[in-house]
Write a protein that holds these residues in place. Structure first.
Motif, PDB file in Angstrom:
ATOM      1  N   ARG A   1       0.861  -1.178   0.000  1.00  0.00           N
ATOM      2  CA  ARG A   1       0.000   0.000   0.000  1.00  0.00           C
ATOM      3  C   ARG A   1       0.899   1.230   0.000  1.00  0.00           C
ATOM      4  O   ARG A   1       1.878   1.281   0.751  1.00  0.00           O
ATOM      5  CB  ARG A   1      -0.868  -0.011   1.255  1.00  0.00           C
ATOM      6  CG  ARG A   1      -1.697   1.235   1.449  1.00  0.00           C
ATOM      7  CD  ARG A   1      -2.487   1.153   2.760  1.00  0.00           C
ATOM      8  NE  ARG A   1      -3.204   2.376   3.008  1.00  0.00           N
ATOM      9  CZ  ARG A   1      -3.210   3.026   4.166  1.00  0.00           C
ATOM     10  NH1 ARG A   1      -2.547   2.548   5.204  1.00  0.00           N
ATOM     11  NH2 ARG A   1      -3.893   4.139   4.297  1.00  0.00           N
ATOM     12  N   VAL A   2       0.586   2.210  -0.842  1.00  0.00           N
ATOM     13  CA  VAL A   2       1.271   3.499  -0.789  1.00  0.00           C
ATOM     14  C   VAL A   2       0.219   4.520  -0.369  1.00  0.00           C
ATOM     15  O   VAL A   2      -0.904   4.521  -0.885  1.00  0.00           O
ATOM     16  CB  VAL A   2       1.963   3.868  -2.132  1.00  0.00           C
ATOM     17  CG1 VAL A   2       0.968   4.001  -3.264  1.00  0.00           C
ATOM     18  CG2 VAL A   2       2.813   5.107  -1.982  1.00  0.00           C
ATOM     19  N   TYR A   3       0.546   5.330   0.625  1.00  0.00           N
ATOM     20  CA  TYR A   3      -0.431   6.258   1.182  1.00  0.00           C
ATOM     21  C   TYR A   3       0.267   7.526   1.655  1.00  0.00           C
ATOM     22  O   TYR A   3       1.490   7.555   1.821  1.00  0.00           O
ATOM     23  CB  TYR A   3      -1.200   5.611   2.342  1.00  0.00           C
ATOM     24  CG  TYR A   3      -0.336   5.322   3.543  1.00  0.00           C
ATOM     25  CD1 TYR A   3      -0.298   6.207   4.621  1.00  0.00           C
ATOM     26  CD2 TYR A   3       0.457   4.186   3.603  1.00  0.00           C
ATOM     27  CE1 TYR A   3       0.512   5.956   5.722  1.00  0.00           C
ATOM     28  CE2 TYR A   3       1.263   3.929   4.697  1.00  0.00           C
ATOM     29  CZ  TYR A   3       1.287   4.814   5.753  1.00  0.00           C
ATOM     30  OH  TYR A   3       2.092   4.570   6.833  1.00  0.00           O
ATOM     31  N   THR A   4      -0.519   8.575   1.882  1.00  0.00           N
ATOM     32  CA  THR A   4       0.005   9.827   2.407  1.00  0.00           C
ATOM     33  C   THR A   4      -0.141   9.818   3.919  1.00  0.00           C
ATOM     34  O   THR A   4      -1.236   9.622   4.446  1.00  0.00           O
ATOM     35  CB  THR A   4      -0.761  11.034   1.830  1.00  0.00           C
ATOM     36  OG1 THR A   4      -0.682  10.982   0.409  1.00  0.00           O
ATOM     37  CG2 THR A   4      -0.181  12.345   2.340  1.00  0.00           C
ATOM     38  N   GLY A   5       0.973  10.014   4.616  1.00  0.00           N
ATOM     39  CA  GLY A   5       0.966  10.040   6.074  1.00  0.00           C
ATOM     40  C   GLY A   5       0.601  11.410   6.614  1.00  0.00           C
ATOM     41  O   GLY A   5       0.438  12.384   5.860  1.00  0.00           O
ATOM     42  N   ASP A   6       0.488  11.483   7.943  1.00  0.00           N
ATOM     43  CA  ASP A   6       0.179  12.751   8.605  1.00  0.00           C
ATOM     44  C   ASP A   6       1.238  13.810   8.331  1.00  0.00           C
ATOM     45  O   ASP A   6       0.977  15.007   8.448  1.00  0.00           O
ATOM     46  CB  ASP A   6       0.045  12.542  10.120  1.00  0.00           C
ATOM     47  CG  ASP A   6      -1.160  11.686  10.473  1.00  0.00           C
ATOM     48  OD1 ASP A   6      -2.114  11.632   9.663  1.00  0.00           O
ATOM     49  OD2 ASP A   6      -1.143  11.064  11.556  1.00  0.00           O
ATOM     50  N   HIS A  37      -9.060  -4.365   1.427  1.00  0.00           N
ATOM     51  CA  HIS A  37      -9.522  -2.972   1.390  1.00  0.00           C
ATOM     52  C   HIS A  37     -10.994  -2.954   1.766  1.00  0.00           C
ATOM     53  O   HIS A  37     -11.858  -3.257   0.945  1.00  0.00           O
ATOM     54  CB  HIS A  37      -9.295  -2.396  -0.010  1.00  0.00           C
ATOM     55  CG  HIS A  37      -9.631  -0.953  -0.120  1.00  0.00           C
ATOM     56  ND1 HIS A  37     -10.746  -0.515  -0.779  1.00  0.00           N
ATOM     57  CD2 HIS A  37      -9.003   0.156   0.353  1.00  0.00           C
ATOM     58  CE1 HIS A  37     -10.797   0.804  -0.718  1.00  0.00           C
ATOM     59  NE2 HIS A  37      -9.751   1.232  -0.032  1.00  0.00           N
ATOM     60  N   SER A  53       4.624  10.514   1.209  1.00  0.00           N
ATOM     61  CA  SER A  53       4.153   9.187   0.814  1.00  0.00           C
ATOM     62  C   SER A  53       4.914   8.127   1.598  1.00  0.00           C
ATOM     63  O   SER A  53       6.115   8.271   1.859  1.00  0.00           O
ATOM     64  CB  SER A  53       4.357   8.968  -0.683  1.00  0.00           C
ATOM     65  OG  SER A  53       3.527   9.840  -1.415  1.00  0.00           O
ATOM     66  N   HIS A  54       4.201   7.069   1.978  1.00  0.00           N
ATOM     67  CA  HIS A  54       4.784   5.969   2.745  1.00  0.00           C
ATOM     68  C   HIS A  54       4.320   4.644   2.153  1.00  0.00           C
ATOM     69  O   HIS A  54       3.271   4.574   1.517  1.00  0.00           O
ATOM     70  CB  HIS A  54       4.331   6.029   4.214  1.00  0.00           C
ATOM     71  CG  HIS A  54       4.760   7.269   4.916  1.00  0.00           C
ATOM     72  ND1 HIS A  54       5.976   7.388   5.533  1.00  0.00           N
ATOM     73  CD2 HIS A  54       4.126   8.460   5.084  1.00  0.00           C
ATOM     74  CE1 HIS A  54       6.078   8.593   6.066  1.00  0.00           C
ATOM     75  NE2 HIS A  54       4.968   9.269   5.805  1.00  0.00           N
ATOM     76  N   PHE A  55       5.111   3.580   2.381  1.00  0.00           N
ATOM     77  CA  PHE A  55       4.728   2.225   2.005  1.00  0.00           C
ATOM     78  C   PHE A  55       4.242   1.489   3.245  1.00  0.00           C
ATOM     79  O   PHE A  55       4.742   1.708   4.347  1.00  0.00           O
ATOM     80  CB  PHE A  55       5.920   1.431   1.448  1.00  0.00           C
ATOM     81  CG  PHE A  55       6.335   1.835   0.065  1.00  0.00           C
ATOM     82  CD1 PHE A  55       5.456   1.706  -1.003  1.00  0.00           C
ATOM     83  CD2 PHE A  55       7.610   2.307  -0.177  1.00  0.00           C
ATOM     84  CE1 PHE A  55       5.847   2.054  -2.285  1.00  0.00           C
ATOM     85  CE2 PHE A  55       8.013   2.658  -1.451  1.00  0.00           C
ATOM     86  CZ  PHE A  55       7.129   2.533  -2.512  1.00  0.00           C
ATOM     87  N   GLU A  56       3.282   0.580   3.036  1.00  0.00           N
ATOM     88  CA  GLU A  56       2.858  -0.358   4.074  1.00  0.00           C
ATOM     89  C   GLU A  56       2.782  -1.731   3.429  1.00  0.00           C
ATOM     90  O   GLU A  56       2.111  -1.903   2.408  1.00  0.00           O
ATOM     91  CB  GLU A  56       1.489   0.014   4.636  1.00  0.00           C
ATOM     92  CG  GLU A  56       0.969  -0.999   5.641  1.00  0.00           C
ATOM     93  CD  GLU A  56      -0.466  -0.733   6.073  1.00  0.00           C
ATOM     94  OE1 GLU A  56      -0.919  -1.433   6.986  1.00  0.00           O
ATOM     95  OE2 GLU A  56      -1.132   0.140   5.493  1.00  0.00           O
TER      96      GLU A  56
END
Length: 126
Positions: A5-10, A43, A14-17
């Protein structure tokens, strides 16, 4: 198999999970028309699932419980339709399951490894 998962953190970056499916054993209910050996919700908002099917499994005539796009990542399944035609779906193949009425189809796992597939629900047709 990697699920990333690639997402935008606080922090605005961008970060990977890495998502590692646990394939939780699911007991089939009497009304369950889609038995499986294990599943992992990938999801939640979309209902996208990864499912693991034992390589010795077969599922007699049944319908798709809902419209879905099925991506096979590992293993293979033979699908038979009413006129006797059979197709084998394997790694990299995509199945669009929409036979929610009528005779349905028969599935048999083939090969020596369990099948892992990702099921992505489709919008209902109006």
């Amino acid at each position: 198999m990697a699920i990333v998962r690639v997402y935008t953190g606080d922090d605005g970056q961008s970060h990977f999970e890495d998502i590692v499916p646990k394939f939780i054993k699911v007991e089939n209910r009497d009304d369950d028309t889609w038995p499986q050996d294990g599943r992992e919700l990938i999801h939640e908002p979309s209902g996208t699932l990864a499912r693991r099917f034992d390589n010795k499994r077969s599922n007699p005539w049944h319908h798709a419980p809902g419209r879905a796009v099925v991506f096979t990542l590992q293993g293979a399944v033979e699908i038979e339709i009413g006129d006797g035609t059979k197709r084998t779906i394997g790694p990299g193949d995509i199945l669009i399951a929409e036979d929610m009425t009528g005779q349905g189809h028969y599935t048999r796992e083939v090969g020596n490894e369990d099948r892992i597939s990702v099921f992505v629900p489709m919008k209902e047709q109006s």
